[in-house]
Structures are given as C-alpha cells and as structure tokens.
Design an enzyme around this catalytic site. Structure first.
Site, PDB file in Angstrom:
ATOM      1  N   ASP A  14       0.791  -1.248   0.000  1.00 26.18           N
ATOM      2  CA  ASP A  14       0.000   0.000   0.000  1.00 26.18           C
ATOM      3  C   ASP A  14       0.822   1.296   0.000  1.00 26.18           C
ATOM      4  O   ASP A  14       0.466   2.249   0.702  1.00 26.18           O
ATOM      5  CB  ASP A  14      -0.962   0.016   1.198  1.00 26.18           C
ATOM      6  CG  ASP A  14      -1.967  -1.127   1.175  1.00 26.18           C
ATOM      7  OD1 ASP A  14      -1.850  -2.004   0.295  1.00 26.18           O
ATOM      8  OD2 ASP A  14      -2.857  -1.163   2.034  1.00 26.18           O
ATOM      9  N   HIS A  58     -10.508   0.761  -2.930  1.00 30.57           N
ATOM     10  CA  HIS A  58     -11.889   0.803  -2.462  1.00 30.57           C
ATOM     11  C   HIS A  58     -12.838   1.350  -3.520  1.00 30.57           C
ATOM     12  O   HIS A  58     -12.482   2.277  -4.257  1.00 30.57           O
ATOM     13  CB  HIS A  58     -12.006   1.710  -1.237  1.00 30.57           C
ATOM     14  CG  HIS A  58     -11.190   1.284  -0.057  1.00 30.57           C
ATOM     15  ND1 HIS A  58     -11.144  -0.018   0.393  1.00 30.57           N
ATOM     16  CD2 HIS A  58     -10.399   2.000   0.788  1.00 30.57           C
ATOM     17  CE1 HIS A  58     -10.358  -0.071   1.460  1.00 30.57           C
ATOM     18  NE2 HIS A  58      -9.889   1.137   1.714  1.00 30.57           N
ATOM     19  N   HIS A  75     -10.459   7.421   1.082  1.00 26.32           N
ATOM     20  CA  HIS A  75      -9.074   7.221   0.642  1.00 26.32           C
ATOM     21  C   HIS A  75      -9.011   6.059  -0.337  1.00 26.32           C
ATOM     22  O   HIS A  75      -9.858   5.165  -0.318  1.00 26.32           O
ATOM     23  CB  HIS A  75      -8.165   6.931   1.846  1.00 26.32           C
ATOM     24  CG  HIS A  75      -8.488   5.624   2.520  1.00 26.32           C
ATOM     25  ND1 HIS A  75      -9.533   5.494   3.406  1.00 26.32           N
ATOM     26  CD2 HIS A  75      -7.935   4.394   2.407  1.00 26.32           C
ATOM     27  CE1 HIS A  75      -9.594   4.236   3.815  1.00 26.32           C
ATOM     28  NE2 HIS A  75      -8.647   3.542   3.212  1.00 26.32           N
ATOM     29  N   LYS A 100      -6.875  -4.937  -2.887  1.00 28.07           N
ATOM     30  CA  LYS A 100      -7.591  -5.487  -1.732  1.00 28.07           C
ATOM     31  C   LYS A 100      -8.655  -4.515  -1.234  1.00 28.07           C
ATOM     32  O   LYS A 100      -8.611  -3.327  -1.556  1.00 28.07           O
ATOM     33  CB  LYS A 100      -6.612  -5.820  -0.600  1.00 28.07           C
ATOM     34  CG  LYS A 100      -5.906  -4.611  -0.055  1.00 28.07           C
ATOM     35  CD  LYS A 100      -4.926  -5.029   1.015  1.00 28.07           C
ATOM     36  CE  LYS A 100      -4.146  -3.854   1.508  1.00 28.07           C
ATOM     37  NZ  LYS A 100      -4.981  -2.793   2.112  1.00 28.07           N
ATOM     38  N   CYS A 139      -2.332  -2.430   7.737  1.00 29.36           N
ATOM     39  CA  CYS A 139      -2.218  -3.432   6.677  1.00 29.36           C
ATOM     40  C   CYS A 139      -0.963  -4.275   6.782  1.00 29.36           C
ATOM     41  O   CYS A 139      -0.989  -5.468   6.460  1.00 29.36           O
ATOM     42  CB  CYS A 139      -2.362  -2.752   5.318  1.00 29.36           C
ATOM     43  SG  CYS A 139      -4.076  -2.208   5.082  1.00 29.36           S
TER      44      CYS A 139
HETATM   45  C1  VGL Z   1      -4.828   1.060   5.565  1.00 28.85           C
HETATM   46  C2  VGL Z   1      -6.197   2.319   6.910  1.00 28.85           C
HETATM   47  C3  VGL Z   1      -7.230   2.193   6.008  1.00 28.85           C
HETATM   48  C4  VGL Z   1      -3.475   0.482   5.331  1.00 28.85           C
HETATM   49  C5  VGL Z   1      -5.863   0.920   4.653  1.00 28.85           C
HETATM   50  O1  VGL Z   1      -3.116   0.247   4.152  1.00 28.85           O
HETATM   51  O2  VGL Z   1      -2.746   0.247   6.310  1.00 28.85           O
HETATM   52  N1  VGL Z   1      -5.013   1.756   6.689  1.00 28.85           N
HETATM   53  N2  VGL Z   1      -7.050   1.491   4.881  1.00 28.85           N
HETATM   54 ZN    ZN Z   2      -8.479   1.499   3.303  1.00 31.17          ZN
END
Ligand code: VGL
Ligand code: ZN
Length: 199
Positions: A14, A58, A75, A100, A139
């Site tokens: 990510d 998302h 986000h 994901k 994550c």
């Molecule tokens: C994540 C918060 C919300 C991450 C993803 O990638 O750690 N954190 N969505």
């Molecule tokens: Zn997220």
C-alpha cells in the site's frame, strides 16, 4: 537471517499517494519508506526474485469511510490519483499487483484477505515473505499475521514500514505483536548486506 534467494518474495504494502504526507490518509513519514523499499526492489530484481505490490482499492462509498460510519476519511478510491502507487516507487513489468478491500461492504487490511495473493505465492514456491510498506499498525500488521497463519516465514523490514499511530505507540505495539507471532524483524540494510555477501 538466511540470505534471500529462491523461495523468497518481497511484498510492498500500500505505498499509495493517499497514505503519503498530503494524501487523504497521509501518514507522517510515510514517504520515507520509498527509498529503502526501492533499494530492496533493485536487489530483488537483480536476482530475479518475485515482487508483489498490494494496493488498497476501495469503491466509492466503501464501508470504512466516515460517511458510511467507518473510521477513515475517503481514501484509495479505485482509479483515482490517491489510489495510485507513489510515483517514486520503482515498479517494474512482472511485478504482481494485488488489489484489496475492493468490496463496498467489507474492509480488509490484510493483503491475503479475499485476494489471490496466497495462491500466487504458492504457485511460485514462496516460503518466506519480506514485507515493507504502509501502514505498520494496519495493513502490514494484518498481512504479517495472515502470512504466518498461511505457514509462511515472514521478515518485516522495520525501516521500510511506517505507522499511522492513531494512538502513540501503535506501530511499535504492532511490531511487538508480529514478533510474538513469529515474524522476524529485520532491516533493509541487513537484508541487502546478506544479498551482497559472497555465497
Ligand atoms: C490502511 C487504513 C485504512 C493500510 C488501509 O493500508 O494500512 N489503513 N485502509
Ligand atoms: Zn483502506
């Protein structure tokens, strides 16, 4: 640490614009993971080892967004600039991208949750997964735990991860929990030294 070689894969979690400073869910210091991640990526490619990149991906109206009653601002909406990988992250053809949390009604922090990653790792004979990226306390944490549960050895690259730290210390606690679950905590420097050492 055993020197990285066949059976090892790198997963960069990510590293997307929305998680970098200035992004919708900007992580202070999140941009600092890019340089060490790139150094390991380069070493990995030189040896032809497999690279996986996960991305939070998302739909609009995702259940994790505050307007839907979730904990996070909007986000990483699929297809937007915020969801793109950081421009400075050195991606190459052949890297496997894992999207994901793509379902509106379900959040998923782990790159192994509802994705083809476990099967892709199995198909490549991966036994040990090196993890870098964002965020340590979400994550990265969930991915490391699931990778251990899937029977993989896991190495978390401490200098190439960064935490949201909603509560101070969340990132450090996440690393402690990962270590307690059998993940090795190491660094990109130690990993690169192992890869450069004469066999
Ligand atoms: C994540 C918060 C919300 C991450 C993803 O990638 O750690 N954190 N969505
Ligand atoms: Zn997220």
């Amino acid at each position: 640490m055993q020197a990285p070689g066949p059976g090892d894969a790198l997963l960069v979690v990510d590293v997307q614009n929305d998680f970098l400073p200035g992004g919708a869910l900007g992580i202070r210091g999140g941009d600092a993971v890019v340089a060490p991640a790139n150094r390991v990526l380069a070493a990995w490619r030189k040896r032809g080892l497999p690279v996986f990149l996960s991305r939070d991906w998302h739909p609009a109206g995702h259940c994790s967004f505050t307007a839907q009653g979730g904990p996070w601002p909007v986000h990483c909406v699929a297809g937007t600039h915020g969801a793109e990988f950081a421009a400075a992250l050195e991606i190459a053809p052949g890297d496997v991208v894992i999207s994901k949390a793509t379902r509106a009604d379900k959040d998923a922090y782990s790159a192994l949750d509802g994705t083809p990653l476990a099967e892709a790792l199995r198909a490549r004979g991966v036994r040990r997964l090196f993890i870098a990226g964002l965020a340590t306390d979400y994550c990265v944490r969930a991915t490391g735990r699931d990778a251990r549960a899937a029977g993989l050895d896991v190495v978390v690259l401490k200098d190439a991860v960064c935490a949201v730290d909603v509560q101070p210390g969340d990132g450090d606690r996440a690393l402690d929990e990962l270590a307690a679950e059998g993940c090795e905590l190491s660094t990109t420097g130690a990993t690169l030294r192992e890869m450069e050492a004469p066999a």
